[in-house]
Design a protein around this motif. Structure first.
Motif, PDB file in Angstrom:
ATOM      1  N   LYS A  44       0.819  -1.226   0.000  1.00 53.56           N
ATOM      2  CA  LYS A  44       0.000   0.000   0.000  1.00 53.56           C
ATOM      3  C   LYS A  44       0.846   1.267   0.000  1.00 53.56           C
ATOM      4  O   LYS A  44       0.524   2.224  -0.700  1.00 53.56           O
ATOM      5  CB  LYS A  44      -0.958   0.016   1.202  1.00 53.56           C
ATOM      6  CG  LYS A  44      -2.058  -1.006   1.095  1.00 53.56           C
ATOM      7  CD  LYS A  44      -3.065  -0.617   0.044  1.00 53.56           C
ATOM      8  CE  LYS A  44      -4.208  -1.622   0.007  1.00 53.56           C
ATOM      9  NZ  LYS A  44      -4.910  -1.640  -1.239  1.00 53.56           N
ATOM     10  N   ASN A  45       1.931   1.287   0.788  1.00 54.33           N
ATOM     11  CA  ASN A  45       2.741   2.512   0.849  1.00 54.33           C
ATOM     12  C   ASN A  45       3.391   2.830  -0.500  1.00 54.33           C
ATOM     13  O   ASN A  45       3.483   3.987  -0.892  1.00 54.33           O
ATOM     14  CB  ASN A  45       3.774   2.438   1.970  1.00 54.33           C
ATOM     15  CG  ASN A  45       4.732   1.267   1.843  1.00 54.33           C
ATOM     16  OD1 ASN A  45       4.464   0.282   1.146  1.00 54.33           O
ATOM     17  ND2 ASN A  45       5.843   1.338   2.540  1.00 54.33           N
ATOM     18  N   VAL A  46       3.793   1.820  -1.246  1.00 58.13           N
ATOM     19  CA  VAL A  46       4.374   2.038  -2.567  1.00 58.13           C
ATOM     20  C   VAL A  46       3.262   2.423  -3.552  1.00 58.13           C
ATOM     21  O   VAL A  46       3.450   3.317  -4.388  1.00 58.13           O
ATOM     22  CB  VAL A  46       5.152   0.794  -3.059  1.00 58.13           C
ATOM     23  CG1 VAL A  46       5.677   1.003  -4.478  1.00 58.13           C
ATOM     24  CG2 VAL A  46       6.289   0.459  -2.105  1.00 58.13           C
ATOM     25  N   GLN A  47       2.099   1.778  -3.424  1.00 57.73           N
ATOM     26  CA  GLN A  47       0.957   2.138  -4.278  1.00 57.73           C
ATOM     27  C   GLN A  47       0.612   3.618  -4.127  1.00 57.73           C
ATOM     28  O   GLN A  47       0.349   4.302  -5.114  1.00 57.73           O
ATOM     29  CB  GLN A  47      -0.278   1.315  -3.906  1.00 57.73           C
ATOM     30  CG  GLN A  47      -0.291  -0.077  -4.455  1.00 57.73           C
ATOM     31  CD  GLN A  47      -1.609  -0.780  -4.157  1.00 57.73           C
ATOM     32  OE1 GLN A  47      -2.672  -0.169  -4.210  1.00 57.73           O
ATOM     33  NE2 GLN A  47      -1.527  -2.060  -3.847  1.00 57.73           N
ATOM     34  N   LYS A  51       0.553   6.296  -7.091  1.00 55.46           N
ATOM     35  CA  LYS A  51      -0.706   6.987  -7.425  1.00 55.46           C
ATOM     36  C   LYS A  51      -0.531   8.503  -7.384  1.00 55.46           C
ATOM     37  O   LYS A  51      -1.033   9.215  -8.242  1.00 55.46           O
ATOM     38  CB  LYS A  51      -1.828   6.572  -6.466  1.00 55.46           C
ATOM     39  CG  LYS A  51      -2.199   5.119  -6.545  1.00 55.46           C
ATOM     40  CD  LYS A  51      -3.116   4.808  -7.680  1.00 55.46           C
ATOM     41  CE  LYS A  51      -3.494   3.335  -7.633  1.00 55.46           C
ATOM     42  NZ  LYS A  51      -4.412   2.948  -8.649  1.00 55.46           N
ATOM     43  N   LYS A  52       0.167   9.003  -6.381  1.00 57.01           N
ATOM     44  CA  LYS A  52       0.269  10.463  -6.242  1.00 57.01           C
ATOM     45  C   LYS A  52       1.308  11.092  -7.167  1.00 57.01           C
ATOM     46  O   LYS A  52       1.195  12.258  -7.512  1.00 57.01           O
ATOM     47  CB  LYS A  52       0.541  10.860  -4.793  1.00 57.01           C
ATOM     48  CG  LYS A  52       1.971  10.678  -4.322  1.00 57.01           C
ATOM     49  CD  LYS A  52       2.184  11.193  -2.913  1.00 57.01           C
ATOM     50  CE  LYS A  52       3.633  11.165  -2.524  1.00 57.01           C
ATOM     51  NZ  LYS A  52       3.873  11.737  -1.214  1.00 57.01           N
ATOM     52  N   CYS A  57       0.285  10.492 -15.358  1.00 57.08           N
ATOM     53  CA  CYS A  57       0.917  10.501 -16.682  1.00 57.08           C
ATOM     54  C   CYS A  57       1.301   9.110 -17.179  1.00 57.08           C
ATOM     55  O   CYS A  57       1.500   8.922 -18.369  1.00 57.08           O
ATOM     56  CB  CYS A  57       2.166  11.370 -16.673  1.00 57.08           C
ATOM     57  SG  CYS A  57       1.825  13.109 -16.387  1.00 57.08           S
ATOM     58  N   HIS A  58       1.414   8.160 -16.261  1.00 56.84           N
ATOM     59  CA  HIS A  58       1.909   6.839 -16.631  1.00 56.84           C
ATOM     60  C   HIS A  58       0.899   5.731 -16.365  1.00 56.84           C
ATOM     61  O   HIS A  58       1.277   4.630 -15.947  1.00 56.84           O
ATOM     62  CB  HIS A  58       3.218   6.547 -15.886  1.00 56.84           C
ATOM     63  CG  HIS A  58       4.337   7.453 -16.269  1.00 56.84           C
ATOM     64  ND1 HIS A  58       5.019   7.335 -17.458  1.00 56.84           N
ATOM     65  CD2 HIS A  58       4.890   8.520 -15.627  1.00 56.84           C
ATOM     66  CE1 HIS A  58       5.949   8.273 -17.524  1.00 56.84           C
ATOM     67  NE2 HIS A  58       5.885   9.012 -16.434  1.00 56.84           N
ATOM     68  N   SER A  59      -0.378   6.011 -16.611  1.00 62.13           N
ATOM     69  CA  SER A  59      -1.413   4.985 -16.479  1.00 62.13           C
ATOM     70  C   SER A  59      -2.648   5.423 -17.240  1.00 62.13           C
ATOM     71  O   SER A  59      -2.710   6.535 -17.762  1.00 62.13           O
ATOM     72  CB  SER A  59      -1.768   4.754 -15.008  1.00 62.13           C
ATOM     73  OG  SER A  59      -2.640   5.766 -14.542  1.00 62.13           O
ATOM     74  N   ASN A  60      -3.631   4.535 -17.264  1.00 64.62           N
ATOM     75  CA  ASN A  60      -4.922   4.873 -17.853  1.00 64.62           C
ATOM     76  C   ASN A  60      -5.890   5.342 -16.773  1.00 64.62           C
ATOM     77  O   ASN A  60      -7.096   5.249 -16.938  1.00 64.62           O
ATOM     78  CB  ASN A  60      -5.502   3.660 -18.596  1.00 64.62           C
ATOM     79  CG  ASN A  60      -4.646   3.249 -19.772  1.00 64.62           C
ATOM     80  OD1 ASN A  60      -3.910   4.056 -20.324  1.00 64.62           O
ATOM     81  ND2 ASN A  60      -4.714   1.995 -20.154  1.00 64.62           N
ATOM     82  N   ALA A 129       2.866  15.605  -5.279  1.00 69.27           N
ATOM     83  CA  ALA A 129       3.647  14.653  -6.066  1.00 69.27           C
ATOM     84  C   ALA A 129       5.151  14.817  -5.859  1.00 69.27           C
ATOM     85  O   ALA A 129       5.932  14.010  -6.361  1.00 69.27           O
ATOM     86  CB  ALA A 129       3.320  14.804  -7.545  1.00 69.27           C
ATOM     87  N   ASN A 130       5.541  15.850  -5.126  1.00 66.65           N
ATOM     88  CA  ASN A 130       6.959  16.076  -4.862  1.00 66.65           C
ATOM     89  C   ASN A 130       7.430  15.046  -3.846  1.00 66.65           C
ATOM     90  O   ASN A 130       7.137  15.140  -2.665  1.00 66.65           O
ATOM     91  CB  ASN A 130       7.180  17.501  -4.344  1.00 66.65           C
ATOM     92  CG  ASN A 130       8.638  17.890  -4.362  1.00 66.65           C
ATOM     93  OD1 ASN A 130       9.470  17.196  -4.947  1.00 66.65           O
ATOM     94  ND2 ASN A 130       8.955  18.996  -3.723  1.00 66.65           N
TER      95      ASN A 130
END
Length: 152
Positions: A44-47, A51-52, A57-60, A129-130
């Motif tokens: 979850k922490n990596v997800q 996500k943030k 930019c890198h998914s649908n 996102a930073n």
């Protein structure tokens, strides 16, 4: 003064007209069996980091901000998203061959390490996102573990 008014008038007309030039924001459905986080049962922490900082930019699964609906900004935003998906699309991970996956992981590691990703222009508009140093280390370590396992 008359010339200035004409310039403003025509600029406003042009700005209004370009709003009708369409930008394709259609999102493909996400097959969870091909999605990176499902394939690797990503913690979850990596997800949350992905996500943030990456998924717009890198998914649908792009979440378009309000400014992405105003031309000509919308054109630039969509161009960056299309380019991002071309280099790496987490939503379609399961479709790629192993050489391409290895290459995408290696490039992702380098981009996160050298601070070129997330894109500085994106971070300026999305401060959340930073990534912190710790988040960058966690993401790099996660990608490196996948590479070392050879099961990508």
């Amino acid at each position: 003064m008359k010339t200035f008014k004409k310039i403003v008038y025509w600029s406003l007309i042009i700005f209004a007209v370009i709003q009708f030039i369409p930008v394709d924001r259609t999102l493909k459905p996400v097959n969870q069996q091909e999605n990176f986080v499902t394939v690797f049962n990503t913690p979850k922490n990596v997800q949350q980091i992905l996500k943030k900082a990456c998924y717009d930019c890198h998914s649908n699964e792009t979440v378009y901000p309000k400014y992405a609906y105003v031309a000509p900004i919308s054109w630039s935003v969509q161009h960056h998203i299309n380019e991002g998906r071309e280099h790496l699309n987490f939503s379609e991970w399961g479709k790629f061959n192993s050489d391409l996956k290895r290459n995408m992981l290696e490039n992702s590691i380098n981009a996160v390490k050298d601070y070129s990703m997330p894109f500085p222009g994106y971070v300026a508009q999305h401060p959340e996102a930073n990534l912190t140093k710790a988040e960058r280390v966690l993401l790099v370590n996660y990608f490196e573990e996948i590479l070392k396992s050879g099961k990508y």
